[in-house]
Design an enzyme around this catalytic site. Structure first.
Site, PDB file in Angstrom:
ATOM      1  CB  SER A 107      -0.885   0.010   1.246  1.00  0.00           C
ATOM      2  OG  SER A 107      -1.491   1.264   1.419  1.00  0.00           O
ATOM      3  CE1 TYR A 135      -6.320   5.671  -1.949  1.00  0.00           C
ATOM      4  CE2 TYR A 135      -4.374   5.073  -0.695  1.00  0.00           C
ATOM      5  CZ  TYR A 135      -5.722   4.911  -0.974  1.00  0.00           C
ATOM      6  OH  TYR A 135      -6.449   3.983  -0.285  1.00  0.00           O
ATOM      7  CB  THR A 161      -6.360   3.559  -5.320  1.00  0.00           C
ATOM      8  OG1 THR A 161      -5.711   2.368  -4.862  1.00  0.00           O
ATOM      9  CG2 THR A 161      -7.755   3.626  -4.707  1.00  0.00           C
ATOM     10  CE  LYS A 226      -7.482  -2.344  -4.207  1.00  0.00           C
ATOM     11  NZ  LYS A 226      -8.141  -1.311  -3.381  1.00  0.00           N
ATOM     12  CG  HIS A 250     -11.322   1.323  -1.217  1.00  0.00           C
ATOM     13  ND1 HIS A 250     -10.632   2.171  -2.046  1.00  0.00           N
ATOM     14  CD2 HIS A 250     -10.595   1.248  -0.076  1.00  0.00           C
ATOM     15  CE1 HIS A 250      -9.549   2.625  -1.414  1.00  0.00           C
ATOM     16  NE2 HIS A 250      -9.506   2.061  -0.209  1.00  0.00           N
TER      17      HIS A 250
END
Lengths: 355, 355, 355, 355
Positions: A107, A135, A161, A226, A250
């Protein structure tokens, strides 16, 4: 790990060791948690249509992703701040994933340095893929700097994402605000923008299709999006030559009352038609769920919370056991469905509706 | 107001402070309360179909109603005798609504003088619309007198309730009959007719389409009909040049086993096709519910019981918090669905059936 | 009868006064009681489609049955051994029905003499119809003798039960076998046949279509068949010139997993098309249920267990209250649906599917 | 056996006497036990469509299987290690089945010698069929030896299980591993293969269509395949001239989230069209379930767990009572549906969908 026979047992064990704040953070979803509950249920509701007396000799579980063959079609989903679940955090997660021939997506909000994780993840020759999730709200310079580190460290793809332009309304998490210990923090993430307008301006800095094109031109890694769930968005992604899509809501943490991913996947798969890698996450708790995801068009799946639960109560060993259970159950599902390999799975191995 | 994260928390807090009679009166519905339960559930069952990577810059929540632009598509629904929930009653409700840029519909059965409410509601320049709800069972002379007061006080529309020719069979309320304190009363309502025939003659005095035409000819205010749920009734209303319709089943308090308004709205919207203002109430408890109402054709929504619950346990501040939660959640729903504004919401942002 | 607001309250009150054997006998159904539970639920699941602003002046609840006008479309269903529920038994039931302008069908297995019941039932000029229910397993001579008594006593129709060639498998009742006091007995019923073959030969003596023709030729009373649920059986009944049909699954007491009568009624009504009287029983607990039965094609309804429950805890007064509640609720349902009379109810007052 | 009125009562009684390990072994299913729960529920959800006033004289329950007439269309399903449920094990089961004119399929994993069972089962002239169930994973020589014993002992058909190439993931059973007493063992079964590859090589030794052809050429007994659920597999079986099929999901013990057999049966029946014997097992708990199986195309049914439950708490007498209840309930279902015999049952005695 006595008496633990399935992933629900791991969840129960995790609940017993995590404090209320961490439990709310890792297990909670948005609003009424309807999507959260829909996810596992929807996999269960697809009915299997096995064939009998098939030749199963020489069976295996290999899968193809981004042009490479991997031992098993499963990656650990990107999840923030894993050190809050267990001190060994992302390091233990990476070790366990590799030991079970599964992949891992680190992540953006990792609580462990990305280089440390990469070194542990890459040393096992029988490992699965290693990807990095991003992100892209922040400053482009900082983003480029991070991408360079990611490339250097050996990550093999970027996962952007796209379903989180603003934060979801997570009521359970909000009731336990400020419960996170100060030393648990995202070591590579930037602070989010804040200002006037819709959602205090956070929406203004959310990535758009233009940012995806910019990102493509600044990395040599394949990019997966994603959080794509709409066929028209899948179509646009395909036209950009992206590496793949991850069908995701999510984990039910962003927009409550979205459908389960098990119900969204076939619609996206119809659009993608094998042009890109297609993955899915959300509610996968059984080997039969993995089988169904592949039957519905996915090349591989991501599993999130169950890995956190294994980690929380038993560190790397707990995660490894979670993944081992899924591998064993998937092999059984293959054999009992009359499929020697993942490639033998077809849409016809599911009933279109409850017969 | 610590630990309150959503409207259900407000309901729980209200339950703790209201006595059984007031609780039965405000929270109860007709008969087996099937429609009462259907209302919130039906919003939940519509599934969102978000789009990703959209440009969200310059987003806002404005809406158009009766030719004017308002900050937010939400009005407090007309509810009788609010002083029974809290001594500050309709006055607190009006202040809170205006403070959150929401509108208010004062009930014919208000327990606070309509002039007092109007003065509080209209002083905030950032306020929402202020409307007055009417029953029209009674004497026409008294009704004309009331309408004149309503016009003078500054109310901007009349909401004629058409789904209540007689009272509903509210079992819970009936079990707590006579629990209302004597000083709580409807200050502007006439006593209902009583005699022989269907429902002791009450039905005989119920308004008809002729009374609507008469009302149109005796006021300069736009008229909305509240309680229209059948496309043929919507058609007739459109032919009369009315200001708008409110799709409502009276919060499940009149005719049990009516469908949820979330299921009725699209049928009425198909008929109305933008010819009149279209609003809806019943079971809206989340920002995503407001989003769905707009996707299904509504221009704005009304919220009732949650505002009473906020009022009951924390007065004006409680109502303001209820409305603030809905505003924040609606903004998040907009952004996560890929819509910068309310006007960007379309029917395609919902899945036609569970995909 | 304080705090009793609906028929469920009457059921609860009855449970409190009946012993386990009587409770099992009156409230129980066949096998897993699936049909028993389906009956009330199916009425609830039909959704009402009310019209607004209709003229309701001069409304009433009259109905037509077998060529006569009656005040209200409801009869007490035939139920055996009512003296087991309350010492006043069928006598109290008849008095209460007449007092509420409802009809009554006396059971072949009445525990009170049929003449006594007729005298009480017929003396009120505002009463509903009085019918007699027959099983026809037994000896023809005895049956003719009984029919003659029934005609003489003033009963206005014969109701032949056709869904009970053998007894149902009532598990709950069987667990309380032999709990019935010796003085409670069917005063007009013959002992059933017993021998070899299917169901110990009981099936051999069950009535057939030939027996219906024989019965028609031996009585001047109109005959209704109770327990017809298949359109083809309705067709055959219509061809015989019978007086009417009662769509019934015997209150879920005979063949478990039959559909609810609310779901069977429209299929039978499509076949009957007004050629015969059409009634329905099973699970009617609300005035809205009666409204729906009429919308689906019934001329009137029968209500069973709720009357027994009213009787059990409060005698004739209890039954009268049960019937009064249904009348009041039905009037409200009429008015709120925009119907001034029962005749105004149409299939369009229900939504075909949940809208 | 007081107060026992149905098969659920037998299950409750068994639960009270079996230890946790035996209970998990006999009652448990695979994974989340979704298929296990689906099985009985699916029978319940088919709705009966009875006809009235039919002539029921001379009714009986005979059935035809593999060219012979038998008294009743029910066999005890093959279940392993019955001595673990009760010391009298398969011997008591065989006696009870014969006493109730039901058939029996002895399991390959019987804990009682196959000759002993055959002698007890065959001595009653009013008995049902006696069959032997085989797994065919092992060595062909040993298998031929076993088949010769089976033929010699008087078994009338071979039932080849085809839905178990590997073991199912039975979580409940796994939590009680090693709880089986050492003296309870499968007296005729070979040890399973073990090695590398899918499911530790177990899948490699699973039988294929080629093995079925081989088996046909090495026995004079008719062969039925147990575990066929896909129409294409049924088609292939029909082309091989096999004796019959048993639609089964192994009682929910192998591949969780398979549909209920009540939902699979009609699809297989459409393919088989009477070319072979067709049987079904899974979740049959009522006489109405047997009726429905026959309506959906089965010639007979198998019942498993309920017989084990009867055995567990009351030996042969318990099993006999279970079978007697099913016989009585089936006779009642016949009569109440208007069918004098099993042959009178048609697909039209079920509603296609809930009407």
């Amino acid at each position: 790990m006595k008496r633990i026979a399935n992933l629900q047992d791991h969840e129960d064990a995790a609940r017993a060791v995590l404090d209320d704040g961490a439990w709310a953070y890792f297990s909670g979803g948005a609003a009424d948690e309807i999507t959260l509950r829909r996810n596992p249920k929807a996999w269960q509701q697809w009915s299997l249509a096995p064939r009998v007396l098939q030749n199963l000799r020489g069976g295996h579980t290999h899968c193809q992703l981004l042009g490479q063959t991997w031992p098993f079609p499963l990656l650990v989903a990107p999840m923030a701040l894993q050190c809050w679940a267990h001190p060994d955090g992302e390091a233990a997660m990476a070790l366990a994933a590799a030991s079970q021939q599964c992949g891992m997506v680190l992540s953006h909000q990792t609580s462990t340095d990305l280089h440390t994780v990469a070194q542990l993840a890459l040393k096992d020759p029988e490992r699965g893929p290693l990807w990095f999730q991003l992100y892209a709200h922040g400053d482009r310079g900082a983003l480029l700097d991070l991408i360079q580190q990611v490339e250097t460290a050996g990550y093999e793809a970027l996962v952007l994402t796209v379903d989180a332009p603003v934060s979801g309304a997570r009521d359970r998490e909000r009731r336990h605000a400020h419960s996170r210990p100060a030393h648990i923090r995202a070591v590579h993430a930037q602070a989010a923008a804040s200002g006037a307008g819709l959602c205090q301006g956070l929406a203004d800095s959310a990535p758009t299709w233009d940012d995806v094109a910019w990102l493509q031109s600044h990395t040599r890694l394949p990019i997966l999006l994603k959080g794509v769930t709409h066929p028209l968005d899948a179509k646009q992604a395909a036209s950009l030559g992206l590496g793949g899509l991850i069908v995701s809501n999510h984990g039910g943490r962003m927009l409550d009352t979205m459908p389960a991913t098990a119900d969204l996947l076939p619609r996206v798969a119809d659009e993608v038609q094998g042009q890109m890698a297609l993955l899915v996450d959300g509610g996968i708790r059984r080997g039969t769920d993995i089988f169904k995801a592949l039957a519905l068009g996915a090349d591989a799946v991501l599993v999130g919370r169950p890995c956190i639960y294994g980690l929380a109560h038993a560190g790397a060993q707990g995660v490894a056991h979670v993944l081992r259970l899924l591998r064993d159950e998937f092999e059984i599902a293959l054999a009992l469905s009359g499929c020697a390999t993942s490639q033998a799975i077809t849409r016809q191995h599911l009933w279109a509706s409850t017969p």
